[in-house]
Design a protein around this motif. Structure first.
Motif, PDB file in Angstrom:
ATOM      1  N   LEU A  51      42.690  40.343  49.093  1.00 26.83           N
ATOM      2  CA  LEU A  51      42.353  40.088  47.867  1.00 26.83           C
ATOM      3  C   LEU A  51      43.620  39.882  47.059  1.00 26.83           C
ATOM      4  O   LEU A  51      43.737  39.049  46.360  1.00 26.83           O
ATOM      5  N   GLY A  52      44.571  40.941  47.372  1.00 31.23           N
ATOM      6  CA  GLY A  52      45.666  40.786  46.502  1.00 31.23           C
ATOM      7  C   GLY A  52      46.626  39.840  46.696  1.00 31.23           C
ATOM      8  O   GLY A  52      47.231  38.931  46.120  1.00 31.23           O
ATOM      9  N   TYR A  53      46.606  39.072  48.157  1.00 30.86           N
ATOM     10  CA  TYR A  53      47.247  38.158  48.549  1.00 30.86           C
ATOM     11  C   TYR A  53      46.578  36.574  47.895  1.00 30.86           C
ATOM     12  O   TYR A  53      47.317  35.922  47.547  1.00 30.86           O
ATOM     13  N   LEU A  54      45.324  36.717  48.065  1.00 40.61           N
ATOM     14  CA  LEU A  54      44.638  35.451  47.436  1.00 40.61           C
ATOM     15  C   LEU A  54      44.889  35.433  45.956  1.00 40.61           C
ATOM     16  O   LEU A  54      44.971  34.243  45.362  1.00 40.61           O
ATOM     17  N   ILE A  55      44.894  36.645  45.245  1.00 44.51           N
ATOM     18  CA  ILE A  55      45.254  36.511  43.697  1.00 44.51           C
ATOM     19  C   ILE A  55      46.824  35.793  43.726  1.00 44.51           C
ATOM     20  O   ILE A  55      46.747  34.975  42.688  1.00 44.51           O
ATOM     21  N   TYR A  56      47.652  35.965  44.298  1.00 47.47           N
ATOM     22  CA  TYR A  56      48.963  35.664  44.025  1.00 47.47           C
ATOM     23  C   TYR A  56      48.842  34.006  44.709  1.00 47.47           C
ATOM     24  O   TYR A  56      49.902  33.376  44.209  1.00 47.47           O
ATOM     25  N   TRP A  57      48.269  33.726  45.647  1.00 51.33           N
ATOM     26  CA  TRP A  57      48.343  32.399  46.029  1.00 51.33           C
ATOM     27  C   TRP A  57      47.228  31.265  44.929  1.00 51.33           C
ATOM     28  O   TRP A  57      47.365  30.335  44.672  1.00 51.33           O
ATOM     29  N   PHE A  58      46.342  32.087  44.183  1.00 55.01           N
ATOM     30  CA  PHE A  58      45.427  31.342  43.296  1.00 55.01           C
ATOM     31  C   PHE A  58      46.279  30.699  42.248  1.00 55.01           C
ATOM     32  O   PHE A  58      47.325  31.134  41.854  1.00 55.01           O
ATOM     33  N   PHE A  62      36.032  50.959  32.696  1.00 55.32           N
ATOM     34  CA  PHE A  62      37.032  50.661  33.824  1.00 55.32           C
ATOM     35  C   PHE A  62      36.838  51.309  35.258  1.00 55.32           C
ATOM     36  O   PHE A  62      37.149  50.604  36.168  1.00 55.32           O
ATOM     37  N   GLY A  63      36.759  52.508  35.305  1.00 54.65           N
ATOM     38  CA  GLY A  63      36.734  53.445  36.410  1.00 54.65           C
ATOM     39  C   GLY A  63      35.723  53.053  37.477  1.00 54.65           C
ATOM     40  O   GLY A  63      35.660  53.230  38.628  1.00 54.65           O
ATOM     41  N   LYS A  64      34.583  52.378  36.894  1.00 54.75           N
ATOM     42  CA  LYS A  64      33.465  52.122  37.565  1.00 54.75           C
ATOM     43  C   LYS A  64      33.348  50.907  38.466  1.00 54.75           C
ATOM     44  O   LYS A  64      32.812  50.690  39.284  1.00 54.75           O
ATOM     45  N   ASN A  65      34.368  50.149  37.798  1.00 48.95           N
ATOM     46  CA  ASN A  65      34.416  48.839  38.473  1.00 48.95           C
ATOM     47  C   ASN A  65      36.085  48.369  38.773  1.00 48.95           C
ATOM     48  O   ASN A  65      36.116  47.341  38.398  1.00 48.95           O
ATOM     49  N   THR A  66      36.733  49.313  38.805  1.00 49.99           N
ATOM     50  CA  THR A  66      38.068  49.158  38.801  1.00 49.99           C
ATOM     51  C   THR A  66      38.776  47.851  39.623  1.00 49.99           C
ATOM     52  O   THR A  66      39.417  47.114  39.008  1.00 49.99           O
ATOM     53  N   LEU A  67      38.396  47.766  40.828  1.00 48.79           N
ATOM     54  CA  LEU A  67      38.873  46.631  41.646  1.00 48.79           C
ATOM     55  C   LEU A  67      38.670  45.163  41.006  1.00 48.79           C
ATOM     56  O   LEU A  67      39.093  44.356  41.045  1.00 48.79           O
ATOM     57  N   PHE A  68      37.166  45.353  40.692  1.00 49.55           N
ATOM     58  CA  PHE A  68      36.567  43.908  40.163  1.00 49.55           C
ATOM     59  C   PHE A  68      37.250  43.407  39.002  1.00 49.55           C
ATOM     60  O   PHE A  68      37.774  42.275  38.706  1.00 49.55           O
ATOM     61  N   ILE A  69      37.353  44.417  37.961  1.00 54.91           N
ATOM     62  CA  ILE A  69      37.952  44.057  36.758  1.00 54.91           C
ATOM     63  C   ILE A  69      39.473  43.770  36.997  1.00 54.91           C
ATOM     64  O   ILE A  69      40.139  42.965  36.160  1.00 54.91           O
ATOM     65  N   TYR A  70      40.312  44.464  37.995  1.00 54.53           N
ATOM     66  CA  TYR A  70      41.711  44.049  37.853  1.00 54.53           C
ATOM     67  C   TYR A  70      41.632  42.633  38.296  1.00 54.53           C
ATOM     68  O   TYR A  70      42.485  41.936  37.901  1.00 54.53           O
ATOM     69  N   VAL A  71      40.971  42.365  39.479  1.00 57.26           N
ATOM     70  CA  VAL A  71      41.036  41.094  39.979  1.00 57.26           C
ATOM     71  C   VAL A  71      40.537  40.133  38.757  1.00 57.26           C
ATOM     72  O   VAL A  71      41.292  38.941  38.818  1.00 57.26           O
ATOM     73  N   LEU A  72      39.592  40.332  38.121  1.00 55.95           N
ATOM     74  CA  LEU A  72      39.306  39.572  36.933  1.00 55.95           C
ATOM     75  C   LEU A  72      40.326  39.045  36.038  1.00 55.95           C
ATOM     76  O   LEU A  72      40.696  38.122  35.386  1.00 55.95           O
ATOM     77  N   SER A  73      41.088  40.296  35.583  1.00 53.17           N
ATOM     78  CA  SER A  73      42.200  40.326  34.473  1.00 53.17           C
ATOM     79  C   SER A  73      43.382  39.337  35.358  1.00 53.17           C
ATOM     80  O   SER A  73      43.934  38.414  34.691  1.00 53.17           O
ATOM     81  N   GLU A  74      43.503  39.411  36.780  1.00 48.04           N
ATOM     82  CA  GLU A  74      44.728  38.760  37.176  1.00 48.04           C
ATOM     83  C   GLU A  74      44.403  37.445  37.322  1.00 48.04           C
ATOM     84  O   GLU A  74      45.203  36.338  36.938  1.00 48.04           O
ATOM     85  N   ILE A  75      43.085  37.052  37.459  1.00 48.15           N
ATOM     86  CA  ILE A  75      42.584  35.344  37.634  1.00 48.15           C
ATOM     87  C   ILE A  75      42.675  34.896  36.214  1.00 48.15           C
ATOM     88  O   ILE A  75      43.405  33.854  36.066  1.00 48.15           O
ATOM     89  N   GLY A  76      42.488  35.773  35.214  1.00 46.71           N
ATOM     90  CA  GLY A  76      42.448  35.215  34.002  1.00 46.71           C
ATOM     91  C   GLY A  76      43.914  34.985  33.465  1.00 46.71           C
ATOM     92  O   GLY A  76      44.249  34.081  32.832  1.00 46.71           O
ATOM     93  N   THR A  77      44.801  35.873  34.062  1.00 43.07           N
ATOM     94  CA  THR A  77      46.375  35.454  33.722  1.00 43.07           C
ATOM     95  C   THR A  77      46.954  34.138  34.233  1.00 43.07           C
ATOM     96  O   THR A  77      47.547  33.321  33.528  1.00 43.07           O
TER      97      THR A  77
END
Length: 347
Positions: free
Chosen positions: A72-79, A275-290
């Motif tokens: 997931l982390g790798y794909l975020i930076y590739w996106f 934030f704590g209940k869906n930490t990973l999903f929200i982080y990925v969402l925020s990075e894609i938004g960036t």
């Protein structure tokens, strides 16, 4: 971290929302190591259940979680996987993608901390932590210096992966989540695990709080003393940085135990629980938004246009902060909706 990563204008961002330029420590530098500490704290609950299933199931569950988070982390930076070149949209070559990053470090630290704790147990994990921090100090001292261009973290990454696979936001090809600096970061996770086990065993009492605060204060003292010969530095994740961040983790955790569990002041906590209940999903969402914010509107990117024509009306610094907080609240709203619908994304 969403606020830090999405400032409307980096040049007019309040100082506490910047990382230290090199040596030193800001509130922003405390966020990532604390996330690792929280991962370890969560492991103090999950690893007990994993271990009860036997070594085979333990390895299967830990490796599965590690691989998913790393990819997931790798794909975020590739996106978004394509970019514009000479007026044409072309595929972004794998040879130019960044290998390491935030989620990748979390994945690797989770993996190695799990293995250490499972096979060496708690006392062995303490011995490993001391060895890791001292060994890392020796490696950085013996095979380079503590500068951006001369540190051993950069030298190893360049030798193994080459400059095209590294982060380029520091002026040169250098990855603040490099392979070698993962070693001391594992200690942040192990410390979170040990703190979690200690609290579970001792209970939420004044004695527990006092011992956590004493431990935190001692870690801060050792870190600041070590800083004189091995500077506190997030970008190369020095051993003194590990102890300094852990000292604050323990002090703030003990304060939260007092406020939430002993004083029973919980009315303010739900905002953070979202934030704590869906930490990973929200982080990925925020990075894609960036990444989406870099879409161009005319000659300007979307984030620049929004900042210049909307948020800047409140002032340069306030506008930059409001832009970041606005995106943070959008991400929170998604998390709130998911919580109300009982939707939880886990790996």
């Amino acid at each position: 971290m969403i606020i830090v990563n999405n400032a409307g204008n980096g040049a007019t961002t309040f100082a506490p929302l910047h990382h230290a330029k090199w040596h030193g420590f800001t509130p922003t530098d405390w966020i990532f190591p604390t996330f690792l500490f929280v991962v370890g704290n969560a492991m103090s609950f999950s690893l007990v259940k994993f271990g009860a299933d036997g070594h085979g199931q333990f390895l299967k569950k830990v490796l599965k979680r590690t691989v998913i988070i790393f990819i997931l982390g790798y794909l975020i930076y590739w996106f978004p996987f394509v970019h514009e070149q000479d007026g044409h949209i072309v595929f972004k070559a794998i040879s130019e993608t960044r290998i390491f990053g935030v989620l990748q470090r979390i994945a690797l630290c989770y993996l190695f901390a799990s293995l250490v704790i499972h096979y060496l147990k708690e006392n062995g994990a303490v011995v490993f932590s001391v060895f890791a921090l001292l060994a890392y100090w020796f490696l950085l001292f013996a095979y380079g210096d503590y500068t951006l261009a001369g540190n051993a973290v950069l030298k190893l990454d360049l030798a193994l992966f080459g400059p095209n696979h590294l982060y380029h936001g520091s002026g040169i090809a250098f990855d603040p989540e490099g392979l070698l600096s993962t070693l001391p970061a594992i200690v942040n996770v192990i410390a979170g695990y040990l703190a979690g086990r200690f609290i579970q065993q001792k209970g939420n009492s004044f004695e527990t709080i006092a011992k956590l605060m004493i431990a935190g204060t001692l870690l801060l003292f050792v870190a600041l003393s070590w800083d004189m010969v091995f500077p506190i530095n997030k970008r190369i994740w020095t051993s003194s940085f590990v102890l300094y961040s852990l000292g604050w983790d323990l002090l703030i955790l003990s304060t939260l135990i007092f406020i939430i569990d002993i004083k029973n002041e919980r009315r303010w906590t739900y905002f953070f629980e979202v934030f704590g209940k869906n930490t990973l999903f929200i982080y990925v969402l925020s990075e894609i938004g960036t990444v989406v914010f870099t879409i161009k509107i005319g000659d300007e990117t979307l984030d620049t246009w929004l900042y210049q024509h909307v948020f800047r009306l409140t002032g340069d610094y306030i506008g930059s902060l409001l832009f970041a907080m606005g995106w943070m609240f959008v991400c929170w709203s998604v998390g709130y909706w998911m919580d109300r619908k009982k939707i939880y994304v886990k790996v």
